[in-house]
Write an enzyme that holds these catalytic residues in place. Structure first.
Site, PDB file in Angstrom:
ATOM      1  N   VAL A  11       0.830  -1.206   0.000  1.00  8.88           N
ATOM      2  CA  VAL A  11       0.000   0.000   0.000  1.00  8.88           C
ATOM      3  C   VAL A  11       0.865   1.257   0.000  1.00  8.88           C
ATOM      4  O   VAL A  11       0.678   2.160  -0.815  1.00  8.88           O
ATOM      5  CB  VAL A  11      -0.961  -0.020   1.225  1.00  8.88           C
ATOM      6  CG1 VAL A  11      -1.681   1.304   1.361  1.00  8.88           C
ATOM      7  CG2 VAL A  11      -1.965  -1.150   1.065  1.00  8.88           C
ATOM      8  N   THR A  86      -1.149  -4.492   9.558  1.00  7.36           N
ATOM      9  CA  THR A  86      -1.979  -4.810  10.736  1.00  7.36           C
ATOM     10  C   THR A  86      -2.400  -6.279  10.604  1.00  7.36           C
ATOM     11  O   THR A  86      -3.577  -6.573  10.378  1.00  7.36           O
ATOM     12  CB  THR A  86      -3.222  -3.904  10.801  1.00  7.36           C
ATOM     13  OG1 THR A  86      -3.852  -3.906   9.512  1.00  7.36           O
ATOM     14  CG2 THR A  86      -2.893  -2.483  11.193  1.00  7.36           C
ATOM     15  N   LYS A 210     -14.460  -0.564   5.824  1.00  6.14           N
ATOM     16  CA  LYS A 210     -13.368  -1.372   5.263  1.00  6.14           C
ATOM     17  C   LYS A 210     -13.595  -2.858   5.554  1.00  6.14           C
ATOM     18  O   LYS A 210     -13.460  -3.709   4.673  1.00  6.14           O
ATOM     19  CB  LYS A 210     -12.031  -0.899   5.838  1.00  6.14           C
ATOM     20  CG  LYS A 210     -10.841  -1.709   5.391  1.00  6.14           C
ATOM     21  CD  LYS A 210     -10.605  -1.631   3.900  1.00  6.14           C
ATOM     22  CE  LYS A 210      -9.662  -2.723   3.448  1.00  6.14           C
ATOM     23  NZ  LYS A 210      -9.500  -2.791   2.010  1.00  6.14           N
ATOM     24  N   HIS A 217     -16.774  -8.923  -0.144  1.00  5.29           N
ATOM     25  CA  HIS A 217     -16.057  -9.565  -1.257  1.00  5.29           C
ATOM     26  C   HIS A 217     -15.880 -11.061  -0.968  1.00  5.29           C
ATOM     27  O   HIS A 217     -16.068 -11.906  -1.839  1.00  5.29           O
ATOM     28  CB  HIS A 217     -14.683  -8.925  -1.465  1.00  5.29           C
ATOM     29  CG  HIS A 217     -14.744  -7.474  -1.825  1.00  5.29           C
ATOM     30  ND1 HIS A 217     -15.799  -6.939  -2.527  1.00  5.29           N
ATOM     31  CD2 HIS A 217     -13.891  -6.444  -1.600  1.00  5.29           C
ATOM     32  CE1 HIS A 217     -15.587  -5.640  -2.707  1.00  5.29           C
ATOM     33  NE2 HIS A 217     -14.442  -5.322  -2.148  1.00  5.29           N
ATOM     34  N   CYS A 268     -41.200 -16.616  -1.270  1.00  3.38           N
ATOM     35  CA  CYS A 268     -40.166 -17.168  -2.167  1.00  3.38           C
ATOM     36  C   CYS A 268     -38.806 -17.383  -1.508  1.00  3.38           C
ATOM     37  O   CYS A 268     -38.268 -18.497  -1.552  1.00  3.38           O
ATOM     38  CB  CYS A 268     -39.979 -16.253  -3.375  1.00  3.38           C
ATOM     39  SG  CYS A 268     -41.485 -16.101  -4.332  1.00  3.38           S
ATOM     40  N   ARG A 331     -47.920 -14.235   3.504  1.00  7.40           N
ATOM     41  CA  ARG A 331     -47.186 -15.511   3.455  1.00  7.40           C
ATOM     42  C   ARG A 331     -45.713 -15.316   3.835  1.00  7.40           C
ATOM     43  O   ARG A 331     -45.024 -14.495   3.265  1.00  7.40           O
ATOM     44  CB  ARG A 331     -47.287 -16.125   2.055  1.00  7.40           C
ATOM     45  CG  ARG A 331     -48.685 -16.578   1.698  1.00  7.40           C
ATOM     46  CD  ARG A 331     -48.765 -16.984   0.261  1.00  7.40           C
ATOM     47  NE  ARG A 331     -48.429 -15.875  -0.616  1.00  7.40           N
ATOM     48  CZ  ARG A 331     -48.076 -16.009  -1.890  1.00  7.40           C
ATOM     49  NH1 ARG A 331     -48.019 -17.213  -2.435  1.00  7.40           N
ATOM     50  NH2 ARG A 331     -47.795 -14.967  -2.621  1.00  7.40           N
TER      51      ARG A 331
END
Ligand SMILES: NC(=O)c1ccc[n+]([C@@H]2O[C@H](COP(=O)([O-])OP(=O)(O)OC[C@H]3O[C@@H](n4cnc5c(N)ncnc54)[C@H](O)[C@@H]3O)[C@@H](O)[C@H]2O)c1
Length: 447
Positions: A11, A86, A210, A217, A268, A331
């Site tokens: 980073v 970290t 974050k 993901h 559903c 329902r």
């Protein structure tokens, strides 16, 4: 701007080189003399497409350099970005050792700084880290006051290894937890050329965004893999299934169904999730993610009941019973299940549901309610006033327009349990407010 960057891993080195390319003067800091020497020699400390060239050019131009000395890097800088690692500790918690050390070093350098400085955390850290670890650490080390002499922000990093330079210059969104206006101006100035929206919010929201983003993901990958596995067992190409699903940008890949609220239900979703789970079982395939969706939903429903029971009040009024507002479909309605849980806990319940007239319920709708909530006719009231005068607690379980004035006319002695977080509802008159999975009554989008 003059910018110091702490941590020259993936980073930090990408950010440093890209900020230099944008015209800033950047000095990187790392505890590793090898990484510092590599940068100063124009080499990338990590393997990343395009980074070696970028670093070589920016070091040659004099826009990028590195040092092991925090004070040297921060001399004259308006902004420090913290990009140290970290990692996870063996117990699964975040290890903040590097972060604490970087904060100590920045604090000491800040003591010597002239003018206002902004410290921006880009390392991923649990909610509360900036407020409870970074700010006190900086104040201790520098003898200066947060908000007055410096600002500390949390600015989550979303770049992906392998495409990080492209991601840097084309961010989907910049998010910053920043509660100090001068620091917010620093960030606005920094990102202005990239034309990505800057979403300013509180420190803790940004920290949580974050984790939520990475968990989402991970969830998507696990979901696609389970659907692929189930499909393969049935002789279906799961890649084609997911490709088509992802083409739906209105319902599937969209903000819909991504708002914290009440449990799902209806005719559903529950039954279809169950069928998928059974298909897996029949094939002898383990799909723990799919198998636990209904369990997760049941626990959410239980939490809603616990929220109501925790008020310790006897008379409960429920606003809304249908599974989806503007219909009369009962329902699979989670509100029906909630009412049953409350009745079993010896609460007196009344329901105001303007869309339901028992005599008009037909077919599967009628069959469902006769089984799930046979006592419904005794519980329904015909007007909001009746519900208000009966109830000590009002449970908001639907979003019909008629409910807004009801909520606003709650008495101070009444408690509102809000399961749907309906933003347009306005401030309730009730003195007690309990949100299903949020804290404030009025939801105000930060950006
Ligand atoms: N790698 C990614 O794709 C990515 C993406 C988004 C967010 N993040 C987050 O960004 C942070 C950094 O990730 P990374 O992959 O670049 O880590 P990294 O391990 O590659 O680099 C961290 C660097 O920090 C240095 N460092 C440690 N203590 C220091 C100190 N006191 N002063 C200066 N330098 C110090 C280390 O020597 C190392 O070079 C992490 O919190 C990570 O979760 C990473």
């Amino acid at each position: 701007m003059r910018i110091a960057i702490f941590g020259l891993g993936y980073v930090g080195s990408v950010t440093g080189a890209c900020l230099a390319r944008m015209g800033h003067r950047v000095c990187g800091v790392d505890v590793s003399p090898v990484k510092v020497e590599m940068i100063n020699a124009g080499h990338s400390p990590v393997l990343e497409r395009g980074l070696e060239k970028l670093i070589t050019e920016e070091v040659r131009r004099g826009a990028l350099r590195a040092s092991c000395d925090a004070r040297e890097a921060m001399r004259g800088a308006e902004l420090s970005l913290v990009c140290v690692g970290t990692p996870a500790r063996h117990d699964g918690n975040a290890d903040l050792t590097h972060l604490r050390r970087a904060v100590r070093e920045i604090g000491r350098a800040l003591a010597l700084a002239h003018g206002f400085h902004t410290v921006v955390m880009r390392s991923t850290a649990p909610p509360g880290t900036v407020r409870n670890v970074v700010i006190p650490g900086l104040e201790r080390g520098s003898g200066r006051r947060a908000g007055r002499d410096f600002g500390a922000c949390f600015h989550p990093e979303f770049l992906r290894e392998g495409t990080s330079i492209h991601d840097f210059f084309h961010p989907p969104l910049n998010v910053a937890g920043c509660e100090v206006p001068r620091s917010a101006r620093h960030l606005l100035e920094l990102w202005k050329p990239l034309r990505a929206p800057l979403c300013l919010t509180t420190l803790e929201v940004a920290e949580m965004v974050k984790y939520a983003s990475n968990a989402y993901h991970a969830l998507k990958v696990a979901f696609a893999n389970e659907i692929g596995t189930l499909s393969k067992g049935l002789g279906i190409d799961g890649r084609e299934v997911m490709r088509i699903l992802a083409r739906d940008r209105k319902l599937s890949v969209s903000p819909l169904y991504l708002r914290p609220g009440f449990a799902f239900g209806g005719p559903c979703l529950p039954k279809d999730v169950q069928v998928l789970e059974r298909l897996g079982r029949r094939q002898g395939v383990e799909v723990p993610l799919l198998s636990n969706i209904l369990e997760s939903n049941a626990r959410h429903l239980r939490r809603a009941a616990d929220l109501v029971l925790a008020t310790r009040k006897k008379r409960i009024g429920v606003l809304g019973l249908v599974f989806k507002s503007q219909t009369d479909d009962l329902r699979g309605s989670p509100a029906c299940a909630l009412v049953q849980l409350l009745l079993r806990a010896n609460r007196q319940v009344r329901i105001y549901e303007p869309r339901v007239e028992i005599s008009r319920l037909l077919g599967a709708n009628r069959a469902f309610i006769e089984k799930a909530l046979p006592q419904l006719s005794r519980l329904l009231v015909s007007s909001p006033q009746e519900l208000l005068s009966f109830s000590e607690v009002i449970v908001l379980a639907g979003t019909h327009g008629e409910f807004a004035p009801v909520v606003r006319s709650l008495r101070k002695s009444q408690t509102l349990v809000d399961l749907v977080g309906w933003a347009r509802m306005g401030p309730p008159g009730a003195s007690g407010y309990r949100g299903m999975c949020w804290v404030q009554p009025a939801y105000r989008p930060a950006c």
